[in-house]
Scaffold this active site. Structure first.
Site, PDB file in Angstrom:
ATOM      1  N   CYS A  61      81.995  31.383  15.883  1.00 35.81           N
ATOM      2  CA  CYS A  61      83.038  30.346  15.863  1.00 35.81           C
ATOM      3  C   CYS A  61      84.194  30.723  16.805  1.00 35.81           C
ATOM      4  CB  CYS A  61      83.548  30.190  14.435  1.00 35.81           C
ATOM      5  SG  CYS A  61      84.804  28.913  14.293  1.00 35.81           S
ATOM      6  N   CYS A  65      90.417  32.984  12.865  1.00 37.69           N
ATOM      7  CA  CYS A  65      90.880  33.186  11.480  1.00 37.69           C
ATOM      8  C   CYS A  65      90.651  34.662  11.077  1.00 37.69           C
ATOM      9  CB  CYS A  65      90.123  32.263  10.546  1.00 37.69           C
ATOM     10  SG  CYS A  65      90.080  30.551  11.142  1.00 37.69           S
ATOM     11  N   CYS A  68      87.913  35.832   8.605  1.00 39.08           N
ATOM     12  CA  CYS A  68      86.561  35.257   8.633  1.00 39.08           C
ATOM     13  C   CYS A  68      85.556  36.088   9.419  1.00 39.08           C
ATOM     14  CB  CYS A  68      86.626  33.849   9.209  1.00 39.08           C
ATOM     15  SG  CYS A  68      85.008  33.044   9.133  1.00 39.08           S
ATOM     16  N   CYS A 107      77.354  22.186  -1.175  1.00 39.03           N
ATOM     17  CA  CYS A 107      78.354  22.296  -0.111  1.00 39.03           C
ATOM     18  C   CYS A 107      77.718  22.974   1.097  1.00 39.03           C
ATOM     19  CB  CYS A 107      79.523  23.166  -0.569  1.00 39.03           C
ATOM     20  SG  CYS A 107      80.190  22.679  -2.155  1.00 39.03           S
ATOM     21  N   CYS A 139      79.238  18.040  -0.108  1.00 38.36           N
ATOM     22  CA  CYS A 139      80.494  18.464   0.530  1.00 38.36           C
ATOM     23  C   CYS A 139      80.142  19.137   1.850  1.00 38.36           C
ATOM     24  CB  CYS A 139      81.234  19.446  -0.387  1.00 38.36           C
ATOM     25  SG  CYS A 139      82.824  19.966   0.299  1.00 38.36           S
ATOM     26  N   CYS A 199      88.641  18.405  -0.413  1.00 30.99           N
ATOM     27  CA  CYS A 199      88.535  19.723  -1.033  1.00 30.99           C
ATOM     28  C   CYS A 199      89.415  20.622  -0.179  1.00 30.99           C
ATOM     29  CB  CYS A 199      87.082  20.186  -1.018  1.00 30.99           C
ATOM     30  SG  CYS A 199      86.883  21.892  -1.577  1.00 30.99           S
ATOM     31  N   ARG A 271      88.735  25.062  -8.167  1.00 29.36           N
ATOM     32  CA  ARG A 271      87.481  25.832  -8.046  1.00 29.36           C
ATOM     33  C   ARG A 271      87.769  27.310  -7.824  1.00 29.36           C
ATOM     34  NH1 ARG A 271      85.071  22.704  -4.608  1.00 29.36           N
ATOM     35  NH2 ARG A 271      84.243  21.508  -6.341  1.00 29.36           N
TER      36      ARG A 271
HETATM   37  N1  SAM Z   1      84.831  26.367  10.048  1.00 27.31           N
HETATM   38  C1  SAM Z   1      85.200  25.561   8.971  1.00 27.31           C
HETATM   39  C2  SAM Z   1      86.651  25.698   8.575  1.00 27.31           C
HETATM   40  O1  SAM Z   1      87.274  26.692   8.868  1.00 27.31           O
HETATM   41  O2  SAM Z   1      87.156  24.767   7.946  1.00 27.31           O
HETATM   42  C3  SAM Z   1      84.348  25.768   7.756  1.00 27.31           C
HETATM   43  C4  SAM Z   1      83.923  27.122   7.289  1.00 27.31           C
HETATM   44  S1  SAM Z   1      85.192  28.242   6.738  1.00 27.31           S
HETATM   45  C5  SAM Z   1      84.222  29.697   6.549  1.00 27.31           C
HETATM   46  C6  SAM Z   1      85.629  27.687   5.111  1.00 27.31           C
HETATM   47  C7  SAM Z   1      86.678  28.455   4.341  1.00 27.31           C
HETATM   48  O3  SAM Z   1      86.132  29.638   3.801  1.00 27.31           O
HETATM   49  C8  SAM Z   1      87.889  28.940   5.087  1.00 27.31           C
HETATM   50  O4  SAM Z   1      88.830  27.955   5.283  1.00 27.31           O
HETATM   51  C9  SAM Z   1      88.423  30.013   4.146  1.00 27.31           C
HETATM   52  O5  SAM Z   1      89.357  29.445   3.251  1.00 27.31           O
HETATM   53  C10 SAM Z   1      87.188  30.469   3.390  1.00 27.31           C
HETATM   54  N2  SAM Z   1      86.871  31.870   3.784  1.00 27.31           N
HETATM   55  C11 SAM Z   1      86.270  32.274   4.904  1.00 27.31           C
HETATM   56  N3  SAM Z   1      86.141  33.622   4.934  1.00 27.31           N
HETATM   57  C12 SAM Z   1      86.703  34.077   3.789  1.00 27.31           C
HETATM   58  C13 SAM Z   1      86.889  35.387   3.249  1.00 27.31           C
HETATM   59  N4  SAM Z   1      86.523  36.471   3.895  1.00 27.31           N
HETATM   60  N5  SAM Z   1      87.486  35.492   2.049  1.00 27.31           N
HETATM   61  C14 SAM Z   1      87.886  34.379   1.370  1.00 27.31           C
HETATM   62  N6  SAM Z   1      87.731  33.117   1.847  1.00 27.31           N
HETATM   63  C15 SAM Z   1      87.161  32.966   3.042  1.00 27.31           C
HETATM   64 FE1  SF4 Z   2      85.609  29.428  12.250  1.00 27.68          FE
HETATM   65 FE2  SF4 Z   2      85.629  31.024  10.147  1.00 27.68          FE
HETATM   66 FE3  SF4 Z   2      87.894  29.958  10.987  1.00 27.68          FE
HETATM   67 FE4  SF4 Z   2      86.010  28.371   9.824  1.00 27.68          FE
HETATM   68  S1  SF4 Z   2      87.171  30.020   8.850  1.00 27.68           S
HETATM   69  S2  SF4 Z   2      87.188  27.968  11.683  1.00 27.68           S
HETATM   70  S3  SF4 Z   2      84.155  29.425  10.541  1.00 27.68           S
HETATM   71  S4  SF4 Z   2      86.618  31.425  12.137  1.00 27.68           S
END
Ligand code: SAM
Ligand code: SF4
Ligand code: DTB
Length: 331
Positions: A61, A65, A68, A107, A139, A199, A271
């Site tokens: 991606c 973030c 992530c 989801c 979802c 959500c 949730r």
């Molecule tokens: N890329 C899309 C986005 O960011 O909206 C969808 C996937 S993203 C992985 C969905 C959510 O997962 C993120 O917004 C975050 O809140 C949660 N998430 C991702 N990695 C995480 C982690 N290591 N610990 C807790 N929550 C996490």
């Molecule tokens: Fe990409 Fe992860 Fe951020 Fe979602 S949370 S936008 S998958 S880097």
């Protein structure tokens, strides 16, 4: 509950100070208040929705973030996994298995900055309608989207779009630099305008203060209407992400966050999301007690693990709480 009582419960004008003082209440008082709100807003009693997750497009991606493991900016990037993007039947088979195990909502996640047009989006639409035909809620979480994409997802029957605010506006730039808070709010509005339920929640344990947590909750509760689902995640500190060495969050802080989310958004589905493996059964029961009424169900989240199905069945049995096990229609 009368309409007047229900309206009185649903405020959108909570001040930061009010929310912060809720987060800081003596725990026993917070438990009591959250339970009162939960019971009043859900007179039929406790009912926990089981939602299963599947990563359809994993890793690579463009966003950065910090939490992530799927960001291409981090050494944790999990690319190389077999991809399900075009495998509509394969995804629907996973949904069927989840339904068989008792899930009510399915989801699906795409590690995208934004939804792209093309074969993968056409497949996404088929996955959504297929999940709905199974009698489950569908979802999607796939980053930003356009008005026309939101409309097509709504036409395919999408129940809910997951897009988290993740943290407070003030703490946000410590966590993500490639997309703004306002862009997140705009994405939520687009989904809302297309008639899709929202959500939207966040993560604790990313170095934020209690005031930041209050500020995130203030933004969430300020959305009109409130999001239908509010996922509360505890950071899963994954090796190779910038947050790998973050000091672990305290289970009771997650309980507090769930409780205040319940008080501010009485009817939302709150949730209990990532991070449950760090919670004892007793701490999870406290979360249910203060108003968590959904969990992610199944052995994995997107790229990390989640409690086993048997452990969750034992959890609900120990708590004496009904699940949505019998709820999905057969289709
Ligand atoms: N890329 C899309 C986005 O960011 O909206 C969808 C996937 S993203 C992985 C969905 C959510 O997962 C993120 O917004 C975050 O809140 C949660 N998430 C991702 N990695 C995480 C982690 N290591 N610990 C807790 N929550 C996490
Ligand atoms: Fe990409 Fe992860 Fe951020 Fe979602 S949370 S936008 S998958 S880097
Ligand atoms: C949400 O708030 N949490 C889920 C779901 N929405 C998409 C994702 C949690 C991901 C945890 C890290 C991982 O497994 O990659």
């Amino acid at each position: 509950m009368s309409a007047v009582q229900s309206q009185a419960l649903e405020r959108h004008d909570w001040s930061l100070e009010e929310i912060e003082s809720l987060l800081e209440l003596p725990l026993v008082d917070l438990l009591w208040r959250a339970q009162q709100v939960h019971r009043m807003a859900h007179p039929a009693g406790y009912h926990v929705q089981l939602a299963s997750l599947l990563s359809v497009k994993t890793g690579g991606c463009e966003e950065d973030c910090a939490y992530c493991p799927q960001s291409m900016h981090h050494s944790s990037d999990v690319t190389g996994q077999p991809e399900l993007q075009l495998q509509v039947d394969g995804v629907l088979e996973r949904a069927r298995v989840a339904r068989q195990a008792g899930a009510h909502r399915f989801c699906m996640g795409w590690a995208w900055r934004e939804i792209r047009e093309g074969a993968a989006f056409e497949a996404m639409l088929q996955m959504v309608s297929g999940v709905r035909e199974l009698g489950m809620e569908a979802c999607v979480t796939a980053g930003m989207l356009s008005d026309s994409q939101a409309r097509r997802l709504a036409e395919a029957g999408l129940t809910s779009y997951n897009h988290n605010l993740d943290t407070s506006p003030e703490h946000y730039d410590q966590i993500i630099s490639t997309r703004t808070y306002q862009e997140r709010l705009d994405t939520l509005q687009r989904a809302r305008d297309a008639g899709i339920s929202l959500c939207c929640g966040g993560i604790i344990g990313m170095g934020e203060s209690r005031r930041d947590r209050a500020s995130l909750l203030q933004v969430l509760a300020g959305l009109t209407p409130h999001p239908e689902s509010v996922p509360i995640n505890g950071l899963v500190a994954v090796e190779g992400t910038p947050l790998e060495g973050q000091e672990p969050w305290q289970p009771l802080e997650l309980v507090r966050m769930v409780a205040v989310a319940r008080i501010l958004m009485p009817k939302a589905r709150v949730r209990l999301s990532a991070g449950r493996e760090r919670l004892s059964q007793e701490a999870q029961i406290l979360c249910l007690l203060v108003g968590a009424d959904s969990i992610f169900y199944g052995d994995s989240l997107l790229t990390t693990s989640n409690p086993a199905v048997q452990a969750d069945q034992a959890l609900l049995a120990a708590a004496g709480v009904a699940s949505s096990l019998e709820a999905p229609a057969v289709g």
